[in-house]
Design a protein around this motif. Sequence first.
Motif, PDB file in Angstrom:
ATOM      1  N   THR A 171       0.812  -1.224   0.000  1.00 45.66           N
ATOM      2  CA  THR A 171       0.000   0.000   0.000  1.00 45.66           C
ATOM      3  C   THR A 171       0.844   1.272   0.000  1.00 45.66           C
ATOM      4  O   THR A 171       0.420   2.290  -0.557  1.00 45.66           O
ATOM      5  CB  THR A 171      -0.949   0.028   1.211  1.00 45.66           C
ATOM      6  OG1 THR A 171      -0.191  -0.107   2.413  1.00 45.66           O
ATOM      7  CG2 THR A 171      -1.975  -1.082   1.129  1.00 45.66           C
ATOM      8  N   MET A 172       2.020   1.225   0.629  1.00 46.28           N
ATOM      9  CA  MET A 172       2.852   2.436   0.670  1.00 46.28           C
ATOM     10  C   MET A 172       3.190   2.956  -0.728  1.00 46.28           C
ATOM     11  O   MET A 172       3.100   4.169  -0.973  1.00 46.28           O
ATOM     12  CB  MET A 172       4.119   2.188   1.482  1.00 46.28           C
ATOM     13  CG  MET A 172       3.879   2.192   2.987  1.00 46.28           C
ATOM     14  SD  MET A 172       5.385   1.838   3.930  1.00 46.28           S
ATOM     15  CE  MET A 172       6.433   3.179   3.424  1.00 46.28           C
ATOM     16  N   PRO A 173       3.565   2.098  -1.683  1.00 46.55           N
ATOM     17  CA  PRO A 173       3.815   2.618  -3.043  1.00 46.55           C
ATOM     18  C   PRO A 173       2.577   3.212  -3.712  1.00 46.55           C
ATOM     19  O   PRO A 173       2.709   4.049  -4.608  1.00 46.55           O
ATOM     20  CB  PRO A 173       4.308   1.379  -3.803  1.00 46.55           C
ATOM     21  CG  PRO A 173       4.869   0.477  -2.754  1.00 46.55           C
ATOM     22  CD  PRO A 173       3.973   0.682  -1.576  1.00 46.55           C
ATOM     23  N   VAL A 174       1.379   2.783  -3.280  1.00 38.76           N
ATOM     24  CA  VAL A 174       0.153   3.358  -3.846  1.00 38.76           C
ATOM     25  C   VAL A 174       0.093   4.852  -3.551  1.00 38.76           C
ATOM     26  O   VAL A 174      -0.383   5.644  -4.368  1.00 38.76           O
ATOM     27  CB  VAL A 174      -1.099   2.649  -3.292  1.00 38.76           C
ATOM     28  CG1 VAL A 174      -2.373   3.303  -3.826  1.00 38.76           C
ATOM     29  CG2 VAL A 174      -1.090   1.172  -3.664  1.00 38.76           C
ATOM     30  N   PHE A 175       0.609   5.244  -2.385  1.00 34.58           N
ATOM     31  CA  PHE A 175       0.564   6.650  -1.985  1.00 34.58           C
ATOM     32  C   PHE A 175       1.495   7.527  -2.821  1.00 34.58           C
ATOM     33  O   PHE A 175       1.459   8.759  -2.687  1.00 34.58           O
ATOM     34  CB  PHE A 175       0.897   6.802  -0.500  1.00 34.58           C
ATOM     35  CG  PHE A 175      -0.064   6.070   0.403  1.00 34.58           C
ATOM     36  CD1 PHE A 175      -1.398   5.948   0.060  1.00 34.58           C
ATOM     37  CD2 PHE A 175       0.366   5.503   1.589  1.00 34.58           C
ATOM     38  CE1 PHE A 175      -2.294   5.270   0.864  1.00 34.58           C
ATOM     39  CE2 PHE A 175      -0.521   4.816   2.420  1.00 34.58           C
ATOM     40  CZ  PHE A 175      -1.849   4.701   2.057  1.00 34.58           C
ATOM     41  N   LEU A 176       2.319   6.910  -3.671  1.00 30.33           N
ATOM     42  CA  LEU A 176       3.145   7.701  -4.587  1.00 30.33           C
ATOM     43  C   LEU A 176       2.291   8.443  -5.606  1.00 30.33           C
ATOM     44  O   LEU A 176       2.788   9.311  -6.324  1.00 30.33           O
ATOM     45  CB  LEU A 176       4.146   6.797  -5.310  1.00 30.33           C
ATOM     46  CG  LEU A 176       5.250   6.184  -4.444  1.00 30.33           C
ATOM     47  CD1 LEU A 176       6.094   5.222  -5.271  1.00 30.33           C
ATOM     48  CD2 LEU A 176       6.117   7.269  -3.825  1.00 30.33           C
ATOM     49  N   ILE A 177       1.013   8.115  -5.649  1.00 35.04           N
ATOM     50  CA  ILE A 177       0.101   8.839  -6.532  1.00 35.04           C
ATOM     51  C   ILE A 177      -0.010  10.304  -6.108  1.00 35.04           C
ATOM     52  O   ILE A 177      -0.293  11.181  -6.939  1.00 35.04           O
ATOM     53  CB  ILE A 177      -1.299   8.163  -6.541  1.00 35.04           C
ATOM     54  CG1 ILE A 177      -2.083   8.594  -7.773  1.00 35.04           C
ATOM     55  CG2 ILE A 177      -2.085   8.468  -5.261  1.00 35.04           C
ATOM     56  CD1 ILE A 177      -3.369   7.815  -7.979  1.00 35.04           C
ATOM     57  N   ILE A 178       0.264  10.592  -4.817  1.00 36.38           N
ATOM     58  CA  ILE A 178       0.176  11.971  -4.317  1.00 36.38           C
ATOM     59  C   ILE A 178       1.296  12.836  -4.905  1.00 36.38           C
ATOM     60  O   ILE A 178       1.012  13.854  -5.547  1.00 36.38           O
ATOM     61  CB  ILE A 178       0.204  12.001  -2.778  1.00 36.38           C
ATOM     62  CG1 ILE A 178      -0.879  11.090  -2.198  1.00 36.38           C
ATOM     63  CG2 ILE A 178       0.030  13.446  -2.283  1.00 36.38           C
ATOM     64  CD1 ILE A 178      -2.277  11.450  -2.599  1.00 36.38           C
TER      65      ILE A 178
END
Length: 426
Positions: A171-178
Amino acid sequence: MSVIYSTLTAIINRVSDEFHESFLFTAIFSVLSFIEDKWVNSYFKSLYPNENFLSFLNKNEILKNQLFHPLIVLFLFSLFLILSINPPSTSLVITLIIGFVAFFIGSAVLPRYFLNNGSENILLFKKKDIYSIGFCLMLVSIAFFFISVASVGGIPLIKPSIRYLLKPAFTMPVFLIIPGTCLIASAYLKDFQDGEITRSQARFRFLFLLLIDCAFLLLLGYRTPLLAAFLIIIIIGFYGNIVSLWEVVVGALIGVGAIIGIGYFRSLGEMAITSSTNPFYTLQSRADFTLHVLNLLDFIGGNFGVTHGQLLASSIPGSDLGPRMMVGKLIAWRTEVTVTPTLIGQMVADFGKAGVFVEMLILGFTLGIGFKLMQKTKNFFYIGIYSLIITYSILGVETGILDIQVLLYFTIAILIYLIDLVKVEY
């Protein structure tokens, strides 16, 4: 350093170009271009209020020029404290005063003595590099979204119970969308500044980026990252003259109303409150609990701290406990829950009142220099990077700045600002 940057951006630009030239992305961008054209020339768009709507707001210089000044962090922190039902302890009041004074000095006093020699030597970045980095970050984020969903066998928004099965490593890499959204929006701002696209086109692209964020972050059941995306788009748009002041103010009022309403009706549904309860109670009880946590951390931390950096270090992937789980262990010996410690919770637990002064001074100075660079240059990249760090500082009022990716954003910003300070001052 420049060789490493050039090599990395060359690779990233190549990857971005390959994806853009693929049949799938060519088709996607063709459809989006068609929709954008219809949006820009739509009759219904003309019914939307123009930028002079509620023009009296523009007469307020603070709102017009200083709305997202670093001191907004202290203003929101003060509101958060006021919301609490019970007052802070005397010791915590002293800690808060120390932190507020340090942040004020760092953000509003010290920056006056720097970057006063012009902006000729300030580090500049190519729009193509920034866009390509943002685009690749979004690709990585979307890929890990599907990996996260596959790992739990469902979509958390539809099955809320499986959200707790999500693995942080996925999930942490998903937050790279920010940051991806931030960098792409910054690149679109540069196009607008150069006259390559109209204001309406820029607004459409900003809105589309938000829709992408909503789609992926909401499906995973996360709200704070989504709020971060909203704030970043609003701040970039505001300082890039893409979003009007009245839209920011009205949007903020609607957002606060939505937070209060959602919390109130959810509490009613869970029978946590009755219909006669003050609608603000859900916010007040949340603020009160978080302030209670801060009171305990302040008592434990004292003047020089108790964990001496362990709480901050627990943000590193692979640690036995995450930072918010470690807070739970410190105050209640419960490692199975995550507890938000506010902006200064980690500071006082790690290094006490002395740590609060030093870390708040550094945070304030980083934001103060970022704000000055943004106003001085009007550069698309500096607007974007300031929007990123002020957004997480605002959200950190309650949650703290503890996530490894957020710490990385601040580290990158600090490095860039230090390079600018050296280049301009010397």
